[in-house]
Write a protein that holds these residues in place. Structure first.
Motif, PDB file in Angstrom:
ATOM      1  N   CYS A 256      -4.128  38.714  15.061  1.00  0.00           N
ATOM      2  CA  CYS A 256      -4.853  38.897  16.317  1.00  0.00           C
ATOM      3  C   CYS A 256      -4.625  37.713  17.257  1.00  0.00           C
ATOM      4  O   CYS A 256      -4.573  37.882  18.477  1.00  0.00           O
ATOM      5  CB  CYS A 256      -6.351  39.054  16.036  1.00  0.00           C
ATOM      6  SG  CYS A 256      -6.809  40.622  15.262  1.00  0.00           S
TER       7      CYS A 256
ATOM      8  N   ARG B   5      -3.450  34.378  21.725  1.00  0.00           N
ATOM      9  CA  ARG B   5      -4.223  35.474  22.312  1.00  0.00           C
ATOM     10  C   ARG B   5      -5.715  35.195  22.169  1.00  0.00           C
ATOM     11  O   ARG B   5      -6.199  34.798  21.103  1.00  0.00           O
ATOM     12  CB  ARG B   5      -3.882  36.789  21.616  1.00  0.00           C
ATOM     13  CG  ARG B   5      -4.614  38.004  22.191  1.00  0.00           C
ATOM     14  CD  ARG B   5      -4.260  39.279  21.446  1.00  0.00           C
ATOM     15  NE  ARG B   5      -2.861  39.678  21.645  1.00  0.00           N
ATOM     16  CZ  ARG B   5      -1.925  39.649  20.707  1.00  0.00           C
ATOM     17  NH1 ARG B   5      -2.245  39.246  19.473  1.00  0.00           N
ATOM     18  NH2 ARG B   5      -0.681  40.012  20.964  1.00  0.00           N
TER      19      ARG B   5
ATOM     20  N   ASN C 211      -9.305  37.060  22.183  1.00  0.00           N
ATOM     21  CA  ASN C 211      -9.810  38.409  21.918  1.00  0.00           C
ATOM     22  C   ASN C 211     -11.288  38.489  22.282  1.00  0.00           C
ATOM     23  O   ASN C 211     -12.136  37.891  21.605  1.00  0.00           O
ATOM     24  CB  ASN C 211      -9.624  38.753  20.439  1.00  0.00           C
ATOM     25  CG  ASN C 211      -8.171  38.905  20.056  1.00  0.00           C
ATOM     26  OD1 ASN C 211      -7.577  39.964  20.184  1.00  0.00           O
ATOM     27  ND2 ASN C 211      -7.574  37.815  19.562  1.00  0.00           N
TER      28      ASN C 211
ATOM     29  N   GLU D 112      -2.508  36.106  27.581  1.00  0.00           N
ATOM     30  CA  GLU D 112      -2.733  37.153  26.572  1.00  0.00           C
ATOM     31  C   GLU D 112      -4.225  37.235  26.242  1.00  0.00           C
ATOM     32  O   GLU D 112      -4.683  36.743  25.202  1.00  0.00           O
ATOM     33  CB  GLU D 112      -1.930  36.845  25.305  1.00  0.00           C
ATOM     34  CG  GLU D 112      -0.515  37.351  25.329  1.00  0.00           C
ATOM     35  CD  GLU D 112      -0.415  38.827  24.929  1.00  0.00           C
ATOM     36  OE1 GLU D 112      -1.291  39.322  24.201  1.00  0.00           O
ATOM     37  OE2 GLU D 112       0.555  39.470  25.343  1.00  0.00           O
TER      38      GLU D 112
ATOM     39  N   SER E 248      -7.110  39.827  25.419  1.00  0.00           N
ATOM     40  CA  SER E 248      -7.314  41.216  25.010  1.00  0.00           C
ATOM     41  C   SER E 248      -8.787  41.580  25.168  1.00  0.00           C
ATOM     42  O   SER E 248      -9.676  40.811  24.798  1.00  0.00           O
ATOM     43  CB  SER E 248      -6.881  41.409  23.557  1.00  0.00           C
ATOM     44  OG  SER E 248      -7.144  42.732  23.123  1.00  0.00           O
TER      45      SER E 248
ATOM     46  N   THR F  75      -5.629  44.928  20.705  1.00  0.00           N
ATOM     47  CA  THR F  75      -4.811  43.967  19.960  1.00  0.00           C
ATOM     48  C   THR F  75      -4.150  44.640  18.773  1.00  0.00           C
ATOM     49  O   THR F  75      -2.954  44.440  18.499  1.00  0.00           O
ATOM     50  CB  THR F  75      -5.685  42.793  19.478  1.00  0.00           C
ATOM     51  OG1 THR F  75      -6.264  42.149  20.616  1.00  0.00           O
ATOM     52  CG2 THR F  75      -4.872  41.796  18.690  1.00  0.00           C
ATOM     53  N   TRP F  76      -4.915  45.435  18.060  1.00  0.00           N
ATOM     54  CA  TRP F  76      -4.414  46.125  16.865  1.00  0.00           C
ATOM     55  C   TRP F  76      -3.196  46.970  17.197  1.00  0.00           C
ATOM     56  O   TRP F  76      -2.218  46.999  16.453  1.00  0.00           O
ATOM     57  CB  TRP F  76      -5.544  46.972  16.278  1.00  0.00           C
ATOM     58  CG  TRP F  76      -5.179  47.770  15.073  1.00  0.00           C
ATOM     59  CD1 TRP F  76      -4.665  49.022  15.051  1.00  0.00           C
ATOM     60  CD2 TRP F  76      -5.309  47.379  13.704  1.00  0.00           C
ATOM     61  NE1 TRP F  76      -4.477  49.451  13.765  1.00  0.00           N
ATOM     62  CE2 TRP F  76      -4.869  48.460  12.917  1.00  0.00           C
ATOM     63  CE3 TRP F  76      -5.778  46.225  13.077  1.00  0.00           C
ATOM     64  CZ2 TRP F  76      -4.861  48.407  11.522  1.00  0.00           C
ATOM     65  CZ3 TRP F  76      -5.773  46.179  11.700  1.00  0.00           C
ATOM     66  CH2 TRP F  76      -5.322  47.255  10.927  1.00  0.00           C
TER      67      TRP F  76
ATOM     68  N   LYS G  62      -0.946  46.497  19.274  1.00  0.00           N
ATOM     69  CA  LYS G  62       0.257  45.707  19.528  1.00  0.00           C
ATOM     70  C   LYS G  62       0.975  45.349  18.234  1.00  0.00           C
ATOM     71  O   LYS G  62       2.181  45.553  18.112  1.00  0.00           O
ATOM     72  CB  LYS G  62      -0.107  44.437  20.305  1.00  0.00           C
ATOM     73  CG  LYS G  62      -0.520  44.713  21.733  1.00  0.00           C
ATOM     74  CD  LYS G  62      -0.673  43.428  22.524  1.00  0.00           C
ATOM     75  CE  LYS G  62      -0.990  43.730  23.983  1.00  0.00           C
ATOM     76  NZ  LYS G  62      -1.054  42.486  24.795  1.00  0.00           N
TER      77      LYS G  62
END
Length: 339
Positions: free
Chosen positions: A251, A267, A269, A318, A320, A326-327, A329
């Motif tokens: 992630c 990233r 999240n 990045e 999310s 995210t998953w 990707k």
């Protein structure tokens, strides 16, 4: 022909360098965000150990089958939290007093079977050389998406405890073997890429971890509580926690758009609290912020995110908006090679 070499990845030392190519935030703002709060650090520590002690006590005392099945889920989440606090100590971000910071970091990491000082050496290279060939986390996070079956096999290995062996060798600084077509094979030890003081501390710490777990195992067997130790500590440690570590790493860094800058190679999240508690303990969902400014402690990462957003620095980053986004990707089918 083989030769043994030490890794030279740039500046040797113990520092975690800020990796922004330009000053995204004013130095005064960064200094303010980097201020440590012993009270907030201690509160985080008490939260994780409180969950563990509470779940273990309730399970053993009530002795209900449902608790024996569910308690390891909560304990794995708290173990994950301890891993993050050991990570914060590795960054010198728990307490200003160095011996206290390192002692707390060791006591967070050792029950997990990890040498905090060794991890400090390894993790510094990840920060200072993110997504470069010498980044020790490349095998965990790079090359995605690789196809759903590939990732599913990895998850199965995690939940069966197979990955734990490899991870513990990694956390103990196992030498990495790298081969280049134009060069002979080389055995490269990433734990050598630091100052002699930190190498010496890492060696002592690894011995401490071994003695700690041997003592704990002997005490569990002698005291007749080895079943509780296996089910409520060892089992989530070598199964659920390994899966969580992989999933969080993906992630944070999996299937990113651009590896040349932390704004795109890491990233952030933005997920609900109940996902953060299990998958991103102690504000680690703000991962771009952590890579840009590793001096910022975990409890000030939300403020760091707000400051970066106000400065317009996250416009193309990045970030999310959901775990599902995210998953998709890193769990997507493997990209087909172009002709």
């Amino acid at each position: 022909m083989e030769c043994r070499l030490t890794m030279v990845v740039g500046e040797r030392g113990e520092e975690f360098r800020q990796t922004g190519r330009r000053p995204l935030l004013a130095p005064a703002v960064v200094k303010q965000l980097s201020a440590l709060s012993p009270l907030r650090a201690t509160s985080s520590l008490l939260l994780d150990w409180g969950i563990i002690v509470g779940l273990v006590t309730a399970t053993v005392w009530l002795n209900h089958p449902l608790l024996w099945c569910l308690a390891p889920l909560g304990i794995a989440a708290a173990q994950h939290g301890l891993a993050i606090l050991a990570h914060q100590a590795a960054h010198y971000r728990m307490y200003e007093t160095r011996w206290l910071n390192d002692a707390v970091g060791m006591l967070c990491a050792a029950p997990l079977g990890v040498s905090m000082h060794t991890y400090r050496i390894i993790h510094r290279i990840h920060h200072n050389h993110l997504y470069s060939p010498v980044d020790p986390d490349m095998a965990l996070m790079a090359g995605y998406p690789r196809g759903r079956w590939h990732l599913l096999k990895k998850f199965i290995r995690d939940l069966l405890g197979i990955t734990a062996v490899k991870n513990y060798l990694y956390f103990f600084g196992r030498p990495l073997r790298r081969t280049a077509p134009e060069k002979p094979a080389a055995h490269v030890s990433i734990v050598d890429d630091t100052s002699e003081n930190l190498r010496r501390a890492a060696r002592r710490d690894r011995r401490f971890v071994i003695v700690f777990h041997v003592t704990l195992l002997v005490a569990a067997v002698a005291g007749g509580w080895w079943q509780s130790y296996v089910v409520l500590w060892l089992l989530p440690l070598v199964t659920l926690l390994q899966w969580l570590l992989r999933l969080r790493a993906l992630c944070e860094h999996g299937a990113v758009a651009d590896t040349s800058t932390p704004l795109r190679a890491a990233r952030t999240n933005l997920v609900p609290w109940y996902i953060r508690w299990w998958l991103f303990p102690h504000q680690m969902h703000y991962h771009i912020e952590h890579h840009l400014y590793p001096s910022v402690p975990h409890y000030r990462l939300p403020a760091c995110h707000a400051a970066l957003r106000e400065a317009g620095a996250l416009a193309d980053a990045e970030v999310s908006s959901s775990l599902r986004a995210t998953w998709r990707k890193f769990y997507a089918p493997a990209a087909r090679p172009t002709a």
